[in-house]
Write an enzyme that holds these catalytic residues in place. Sequence first.
Site, PDB file in Angstrom:
ATOM      1  N   SER A 130      43.801  31.350  50.667  1.00 51.50           N
ATOM      2  CA  SER A 130      43.966  30.539  49.013  1.00 51.50           C
ATOM      3  C   SER A 130      43.486  32.146  47.968  1.00 51.50           C
ATOM      4  CB  SER A 130      42.913  30.090  49.363  1.00 51.50           C
ATOM      5  OG  SER A 130      41.059  29.721  49.905  1.00 51.50           O
ATOM      6  N   SER A 165      40.521  31.966  54.238  1.00 51.40           N
ATOM      7  CA  SER A 165      41.796  33.252  52.587  1.00 51.40           C
ATOM      8  C   SER A 165      40.449  34.320  52.510  1.00 51.40           C
ATOM      9  CB  SER A 165      41.006  31.623  52.077  1.00 51.40           C
ATOM     10  OG  SER A 165      41.755  30.440  52.527  1.00 51.40           O
ATOM     11  N   LYS A 176      36.120  34.928  42.458  1.00 47.90           N
ATOM     12  CA  LYS A 176      37.246  33.557  42.496  1.00 47.90           C
ATOM     13  C   LYS A 176      37.016  32.386  41.429  1.00 47.90           C
ATOM     14  CE  LYS A 176      39.272  31.054  46.461  1.00 47.90           C
ATOM     15  NZ  LYS A 176      39.626  30.861  47.922  1.00 47.90           N
TER      16      LYS A 176
END
Length: 482
Positions: A154, A178, A79
Site C-alpha cells: 500500500s 506494504s 505516508k
Amino acid sequence: MNNILKLKAWEQAQLLEQKDISAYELVKKYYENIEINKDLNAFISLRKEKAITEAKAIDEKRAKGENLSKIAGLCLALKDNISIKDEPMTCASGFMKDYIAPFNSSVYEQLKSADCIVLGKSNMDEFAMGGTNKTSYFGPVLNPLNKSLVAGGSSGGSAAAVAGELSSFAIGTDTGGSVRQPASFCGLVGIKPSYGSISRYGISSMANTLDQVGVMGKDIKDVLLLMKEITNRDYLDSTCVGNKAYHENYNFSHSEEYLKDMRIAVPKQILNIDFDSEIKNNYQNSIKILEEYGAKVEIVDMPNLEHSIETYHLVANAEISSNMSRFDGIIFGNRAKDYDDINQLYIKSRSEGLGNEVKKRIMIGTYILSIDNAKDYYEKAMKVRTLIINDFKNVFDNNDIILMPTTPVMPFKLNENLKATDIYNADLFTTPVNLAGCGAITVPFAKSSNLSTGIQFICDRFNDEYMLKAALGFERVINNGI
C-alpha cells in the site's frame, strides 16, 4: 549541482554537511521535480511553504556551527496515514479527505528533532488496504521505472517518490508487505524491522498486531541513516521498545566479509512453488552468490509456511473490522447530510465515504468475528499463526537468516483487471514475516528492462543485526563493490 537528485541520501548528507549545497537548494530542486513528474501521483498533499521555511532554518543552524543530525536537511516522503499536527491526514480515503490531524505522531516528532524535512504526504491504498495503490481515493500511483505499471502497495506513493527522485528517502507502513513489495516493484531497498522497533503512536491502524513502520531508500546505507533516528523506545506506544541494531556502526567498505560463515536458511517449500521464472532464477542465483562468499546455506522445512496467506487475511481482516468501527461519521471524517436516525447516519456516512476494498474487508472481518464463526475462523487462524511462529523459531535455532524472494510476481500492469486472489498471492513471501513479528529487508537484484526483483533477508525478532549484515554483504557483491 544538476544531478543532486540522482545521489543517494547519504551522499546528499555529505554535501550538506560540507556546505557544498544547502537544504534550501535541495528542497527547491525536489519540488521542481515533483511538479515535472506530478503524473506519477506520488503525493496527496505537499507542505511546500513549511518545508522551505524549515530548510532555511536548518541552513542557519549549520552556518552557526550547531550540532546537527546526519539526516538534517534531507527530504522525506511520509505516508499519509502518519499524522502531523494541524496538517491533512487522509489515509487516501474519501472518508478522511478533509481530516486535519490534532497531534504529531511519534515518528514525525523524531524526524522533526533530527531536522529531517517532510516534503509532503505520499499516496497509498485506502487505509493501507491493497497491493497496487489503485484503491486510493486520489487515484493510482504510477511506477517511475515504467509508467504502465503499478508502483505497488500500500505504500506505493512512498516508493514512487524515492524511485522517481522526488525525495531523498521515504517512510511507509508494512502490515503484510506494504513497504517491501512496492520497494521491490520500484527497484529500491525496503525494510520492515522487527515488530516493536518503531512507534506506531499517531499512525492510523489497519491491523495492530501486524502493522509496522518501514523505510525505503536507494541503498541500505540510506535506510540505515533514517532508521537510526526513528528506532527509539516510545512510552506512548506500549509495544515499542526501540531496536539497538539500527544504532550500531556497520562496515560499508568491506561488508562482503559479513557473509563468511553466515548461516542462511532456504525453505524447501519455496523451491517447490511455481512462480515467475525470472524471479526464481534470481533467487537461485542469489543463493549461489551467498555460498561463493562463504555463507553456509541450508535447506530447511517450514511446513506451515504454505498457510500464511489464508492465516494473514483471517487475522488482518478481523483486526480491520475492529479498527474501522471508529470511522462512523460521528466524531470525525465524512458525515452524511441526509439521514433520519443514528443507524442511517452510520450506514450512509460509511457507504459514501469508504471505498469498495475497505467495505469488503470490513464485511469479511465482521463475518470472521461473528459468534457463529469466530471459533471456526479466527481462533483457528490464531492457532495456525502460532504454528508459523514456531516454524520461524525452529529455523532460527540453527540459522542466522532466512532467505526468500520478496514477491512471486513482477509489477502488475496499471490497467490489468486483477482478481483479488492475484493481488493477495503477491504477498506470499511477505505476510509470514508480519505474522511472526520478524524483521525483513528487500534488496534489488538483477535489473531487467529497467526493473529488478527483490531478494528478502529475514531475521529472528530483534536480531536485525544479522539481517543487516547479510543484506549489506549481498548488496556490495552484486553491485560489484569489491
